[in-house]
Design a protein around this motif. Structure first.
Motif, PDB file in Angstrom:
ATOM      1  N   LEU A  77      -8.587  74.084  54.144  1.00 53.82           N
ATOM      2  CA  LEU A  77      -8.598  73.688  52.741  1.00 53.82           C
ATOM      3  C   LEU A  77      -9.889  72.934  52.410  1.00 53.82           C
ATOM      4  N   ASP A 142      -2.447  72.377  47.515  1.00 51.10           N
ATOM      5  CA  ASP A 142      -1.300  72.704  48.376  1.00 51.10           C
ATOM      6  C   ASP A 142      -0.125  71.780  48.069  1.00 51.10           C
ATOM      7  N   ALA A 285      -5.907  79.519  52.518  1.00 51.60           N
ATOM      8  CA  ALA A 285      -6.304  78.111  52.483  1.00 51.60           C
ATOM      9  C   ALA A 285      -7.723  77.923  51.944  1.00 51.60           C
ATOM     10  N   GLY A 289      -8.822  75.948  48.458  1.00 56.13           N
ATOM     11  CA  GLY A 289      -9.761  74.845  48.367  1.00 56.13           C
ATOM     12  C   GLY A 289     -10.838  75.090  47.324  1.00 56.13           C
TER      13      GLY A 289
END
Length: 329
Positions: A77, A142, A285, A289
């Motif tokens: 992330l 997340d 992921a 990000g």
């Protein structure tokens, strides 16, 4: 590391002149400006971002708060956030909260003291008042929030996919690990799996877990095989828990995937390196990000944001902790 005084000495000018060049503030003769910029290049001088932000009353610093840097999912992330921020000339200060509310609050205070202009948080305590009382934009990553924009994966669909794949591959006694109760994303995975299992011809058990850590996964693995020894399929709350369960299953002599099938959640880099490699639900992921960084930059720039809650898709990654569908015939 070179300082502003080193640059001034190399260029043969005052520190104040170097400062005017760096901040593009005040008159500097063009020949002098060339000398200063040459000195900056030769010495590879990097301005102190905090000091510059205090001087200019405008920062390029962003705070990124992670819950557990040891979990390989969160560096993925962070890399997505960093790459996008770097491309837009922002810099990150990263804090690791260790899933502790007090440490999380300390880092928020540190961010503010360092004059950050926005925060991205992937920690476990999105409902705490200290986020609502901030005067700068916050994006949750997340994680979901009713009060702030967020970027997250489709956990509900991920849970459903995991359950369908287990049933499709012949599992009849499934144990489902329920992630931390305070995280909506974890509960979405759980709810999706439960919905699918309830309409399937299988028996299933539920185990609660309080953390996504590997240590918590190790504890859960020992309890699982003690309390539910006839389990033939495990839907783990994340890949770290799945890795711990795989390790314990092999230790007690279970054949994978013949005796026991396992599906994780996240698709961290470690998942493909386990033996056997872990089947899992992939969360994008790195892309999450980047999306969080883009969203925060728009908020910092006071741009119109039509979609403040961004949900990314998930997918099933088939490896060797699940049987091939044809093997069940």
């Amino acid at each position: 590391m070179a300082t502003i005084k080193d640059v001034a000495r190399e260029a043969g000018v005052s520190v104040a002149t170097v400062s005017r060049v760096l901040n593009n503030n005040g008159y500097v003769h063009e020949d002098t400006r060339v000398l200063v910029n040459e000195a900056i290049r030769e010495l590879n001088y990097k301005p102190n971002e905090v000091a510059r932000s205090l001087y200019k009353k405008k920062s390029r610093l962003i705070g990124l708060l992670l819950p557990d840097i040891r979990n390989p999912f969160f560096p993925e992330l962070a890399r997505g956030v960093e790459d996008e921020m770097q491309a837009k000339d922002f810099r990150l200060i990263i804090g690791n909260a260790d899933e502790k509310p007090s440490k999380e609050l300390d880092y928020i205070d540190t961010f503010i003291q360092n004059n950050v202009i926005g925060i991205i948080s992937a920690t476990n305590h999105t409902k705490r008042d200290h986020y609502n009382n901030l005067s700068l934009p916050v994006v949750f990553l997340d994680r979901t929030s009713n009060d702030h924009p967020s970027v997250f994966a489709n956990g509900m669909e991920g849970g459903k996919i995991a359950a369908r794949e287990m049933v499709k591959r012949g599992c009849k006694r499934i144990t489902l690990l329920k992630g931390p109760g305070e995280l909506q994303t974890a509960q979405d995975r759980f709810k999706g799996a439960i919905e699918e299992l309830c309409v399937s011809d299988v028996n299933f058990n539920v185990m609660a877990t309080s953390s996504f850590s590997f240590a918590e996964g190790e504890k859960s693995a020992k309890i699982l095989f003690k309390d539910f020894p006839d389990t033939d399929g495990v839907i783990a709350s994340n890949d770290a828990a799945a890795a711990a369960i795989l390790h314990e299953a092999l230790r007690i002599g279970k054949a994978i995937p013949e005796d026991l099938q396992i599906i994780g959640f996240d698709d961290i880099p470690l998942s493909s390196l386990l033996f056997p490699p872990l089947s899992t639900i992939r969360q994008p992921a790195y892309e999450m990000g980047k999306e969080a960084a883009k969203l925060l930059i728009r908020l910092i720039n006071n741009e119109h944001v039509a979609e403040k809650n961004i949900q990314l898709p998930v997918s099933f990654i088939e490896r060797q902790t699940t049987r091939k569908v044809d093997d069940n015939g």
